[in-house]
Design an enzyme around this catalytic site. Structure first.
Site, short mmCIF file in Angstrom:
data_model
loop_
_atom_site.label_atom_id
_atom_site.label_comp_id
_atom_site.label_asym_id
_atom_site.label_seq_id
_atom_site.Cartn_x
_atom_site.Cartn_y
_atom_site.Cartn_z
N HIS A 385 -2.34 -6.32 -5.62
CA HIS A 385 -1.24 -6.74 -4.77
C HIS A 385 -1.77 -7.81 -3.81
O HIS A 385 -2.95 -7.84 -3.48
CB HIS A 385 -0.74 -5.52 -3.98
CG HIS A 385 0.50 -5.73 -3.17
ND1 HIS A 385 0.50 -6.39 -1.97
CD2 HIS A 385 1.78 -5.33 -3.39
CE1 HIS A 385 1.72 -6.40 -1.48
NE2 HIS A 385 2.53 -5.76 -2.31
N CYS A 626 4.88 -9.31 -5.42
CA CYS A 626 3.69 -9.57 -4.58
C CYS A 626 2.41 -9.39 -5.38
O CYS A 626 1.41 -8.86 -4.88
CB CYS A 626 3.68 -8.69 -3.34
SG CYS A 626 5.05 -8.99 -2.22
#
Length: 672
Positions: A385, A626
């Site tokens: 992430h 993300c």
């Protein structure tokens, strides 16, 4: 069996459609390779599961069958699939012939003797709801049901479910139609259902018996009748189908012994604990498949937050009055709960922060600034992430260090051989996710931590996507830091956790200065508290820390073993269904996965797919999640990402798949 048919899908797949009678429903072009033959063993198993479950609402005492024979009072029945108590009291006399029960008597609580009883039959008076309550189409004829004419296959959120004849309609009695979710239960005279032998039996899974011994209340009134649990016209080999029940208590023999002390798990019971799952979106019941972004909150968490603000609200640690003591006790009790949940050696190893992102930044800015220098190396993976990439990029740029990235294979698994090649004498820190938020890949975390430690590196594990799906033991894992966010594990937003080994935390420089983290302050110097207080400057998010504690209590009550087992079955079911859609490509197919199902469909924009699903009340995430580097590793800028939690059901998956089929076959008019 009299069946109709529909034109094969126009996509050229050549798939045989589901047989139907009458007008073809919108979803009738689902290919036949998704079907399974009706297996008597499976039907018997499903019947076993049904009659092993304790039901909920009750029938009136003194009710009778059509023959006039009495039925024991207080017989239980699902409150979602049959009449409510009020409906029973007001039930018209005309309905008595359809249900075989007298309607005008007050309701009494169920009794243990009636746990397996004719009360299931009450559900014939109402359509099956979306909560998967079973239903029985019952026609009373001298105390015994006549042959059942039709089976209405329950299909989630689809208009006009098809009616599949199982007998000659001309000679069959009229029966109530059954719509919605679930597998209707039909009473059928022995041998009258094609493909099933006469005398088929049912009972508890551990001790199959015949009708007379397993269901004395039924068999005494209806001799010679067997009961079958029939699923909809699509595959049900893996699909759990259970009635809604009032509490989480399940007869012990209904569930195989797993060695767990937790109550048996029933997703349909769990769903009732989450008020938002009753929400309507675009006129449809909400189906929440965006759990990797945030999980929904059980009523227990909502109530705990309300109680805090009503009875405990105060700042903590710094007052002698009663509310400060209550708030401090609640806050520190939540810390203890987190320590227990992670199996930390001490609650002093638990630091409350805003979430995973802030926890990673704390480690980067506190430990990293002191220990990372020019030429040092930080190792991460392609799965990360952005929150586990950007802080290390910033630190590396500031310190002149090097960021190195371990590759993944075409299934989304970390290549351990290449990972180990990146480790060396200059490796100061390794940071990686235990579960990928974009692909669902479960990394071999314990092995990766051990490999890094052999090279003298410290290790941070991002557990944001792991804590809601699997048991976490930080002592066994041996990571130096472990981080997660409360809202990913059914807790409030704005609260998260940094676990760190205690000696390491106490050696780390403070990150922020302020109240609560000091022992003594003069204008010349400040003496700081030990962990955890040294990293909790100022007034923290007290209420949401308490709410997180309540969320962990809730998860532990259900049992992480139950959650993991159920979610794995749900993931397998969803993977099989999605894989059958032509042109749909799953991104991330590692054999070890949590409940994330990223995909694309050839020729369709992901945003359009997400919008079409939303119109059906189905919430998924579209975009880069993300995690742009890992998607670009697969040549993509975005995917559609359904993600699962323990309150999801196979019916949720079916609704998703049915809508995707309509998209795929042009029913939504999307550009292809």
């Amino acid at each position: 069996m009299n069946t109709g048919s529909n034109t094969p899908p126009s996509d050229g797949s050549g798939a045989t459609p589901i047989p139907t009678a009458g007008p073809a429903p919108e979803w009738a072009d689902i290919p036949a390779d998704a079907l399974a033959p009706i297996d008597p063993a499976v039907l018997t198993k499903l019947a076993n599961e049904l009659f092993a479950m304790p039901p909920t609402a009750v029938t009136p005492p003194g009710a009778t069958l059509g023959s006039g024979s009495p039925v024991p009072g207080g017989l239980p029945v699902s409150d979602k699939g049959g009449p409510t108590d009020a409906e029973l009291r007001a039930l018209p006399a005309a309905m008595a012939g359809a249900t075989g029960l007298s309607p005008q008597t007050p309701v009494t609580p169920p009794t243990p003797e009636s746990a397996e009883s004719l009360a299931y039959f009450l559900q014939s008076a109402q359509p099956v709801s979306r909560h998967n309550a079973p239903a029985l189409n019952l026609e009373s004829s001298g105390g015994a049901p006549a042959s059942v004419a039709t089976l209405a296959a329950g299909v989630p959120f689809m208009p006009e479910p098809p009616v599949i004849p199982i007998a000659d309609p001309a000679s069959a009695p009229s029966t109530p139609s059954v719509k919605g979710y679930g597998a209707p239960v039909l009473s059928i005279p022995n041998g009258s259902l094609p493909g099933l032998p006469a005398g088929s039996t049912f009972g508890h899974p551990t001790a199959p018996t015949n009708a007379a011994s397993a269901m004395p209340h039924i068999s005494s009134e209806m001799p010679g009748t067997s009961f079958y649990f029939l699923e909809e016209a699509r595959s049900f080999a893996r699909k759990p189908t259970m009635p809604v029940i009032e509490s989480a208590e399940v007869l012990p023999e209904a569930i195989p012994d797993s060695g767990s002390s937790h109550p048996a798990f029933d997703a349909y019971v769990v769903r009732r604990d989450f008020p938002i799952l009753q929400e309507q979106v675009n006129g449809r019941p909400l189906i929440w498949l965006d759990n990797a972004a945030t999980t929904q909150k059980p009523q227990a968490v909502i109530d705990r937050l309300t109680y805090f603000y009503q009875h405990e609200n105060s700042n903590i640690h710094r007052a002698a009055h009663e509310l400060a003591a209550r708030a401090t006790d609640a806050y520190e009790a939540a810390r203890d709960k987190v320590a227990r949940f992670l199996h930390a050696s001490s609650s002093d190893e638990i630091i409350f922060l805003r979430g995973t992102t802030e926890a990673i930044n704390l480690v980067a800015q506190s430990w990293g600034r002191r220990h990372i220098g020019p030429g040092d190396e930080i190792v991460i993976t392609w799965l990360e992430h952005h929150a586990n990439i950007v802080p290390w990029q910033l630190l590396a740029a500031e310190k002149g260090a090097r960021l190195r990235v371990a590759p993944v294979d075409d299934r989304g698994q970390v290549r351990l051989d290449e990972y180990e090649k990146l480790l060396g004498p200059r490796t100061r820190l390794v940071a990686f996710s235990q579960v990928s938020n974009a692909l669902g890949t479960i990394t071999p975390a314990r092995e990766m931590v051990a490999m890094a430690h052999r090279y003298g590196a410290r290790v941070l594990v991002d557990g944001a996507q792991a804590v809601s799906h699997m048991r976490v033991d930080v002592q066994e894992l041996d990571a130096d830091w472990y981080v997660f966010s409360g809202h990913k594990v059914f807790g409030p937003t704005g609260i998260g956790v940094l676990y760190g080994k205690l000696d390491l935390l106490n050696a780390m420089p403070v990150w922020q200065g302020g109240g609560n983290m000091i022992q003594d302050v003069t204008f010349e110097r400040t003496i700081y508290q030990a962990a955890p207080a040294r990293f909790e400057a100022g007034t923290g998010n007290i209420a949401d820390a308490v709410g997180l504690g309540a969320a962990l209590d809730y998860v532990e009550k259900i049992g992480m073993e139950n959650i993991s087992r159920y979610e794995h079955e749900l993931l397998v079911y969803a993977t099989e269904k999605l894989s059958a859609i032509p042109g749909l490509r799953l991104i991330g197919t590692a054999p070890e996965k949590a409940g994330v199902l990223s995909f694309v469909i050839d020729g369709f924009r992901n945003e359009d797919i997400g919008d079409a699903l939303n119109r059906e009340g189905i919430a998924v995430r579209t975009g880069h999640h993300c995690a742009q580097p890992i998607l670009r590793r697969f040549g993509l800028e975005s995917t559609v990402r359904p993600s699962l939690a323990f309150y999801n059901t196979c019916e949720d998956i079916d609704a998703l798949v049915a809508t995707l089929w309509r998209i795929r076959t042009g029913r939504y008019g999307l550009q292809h």
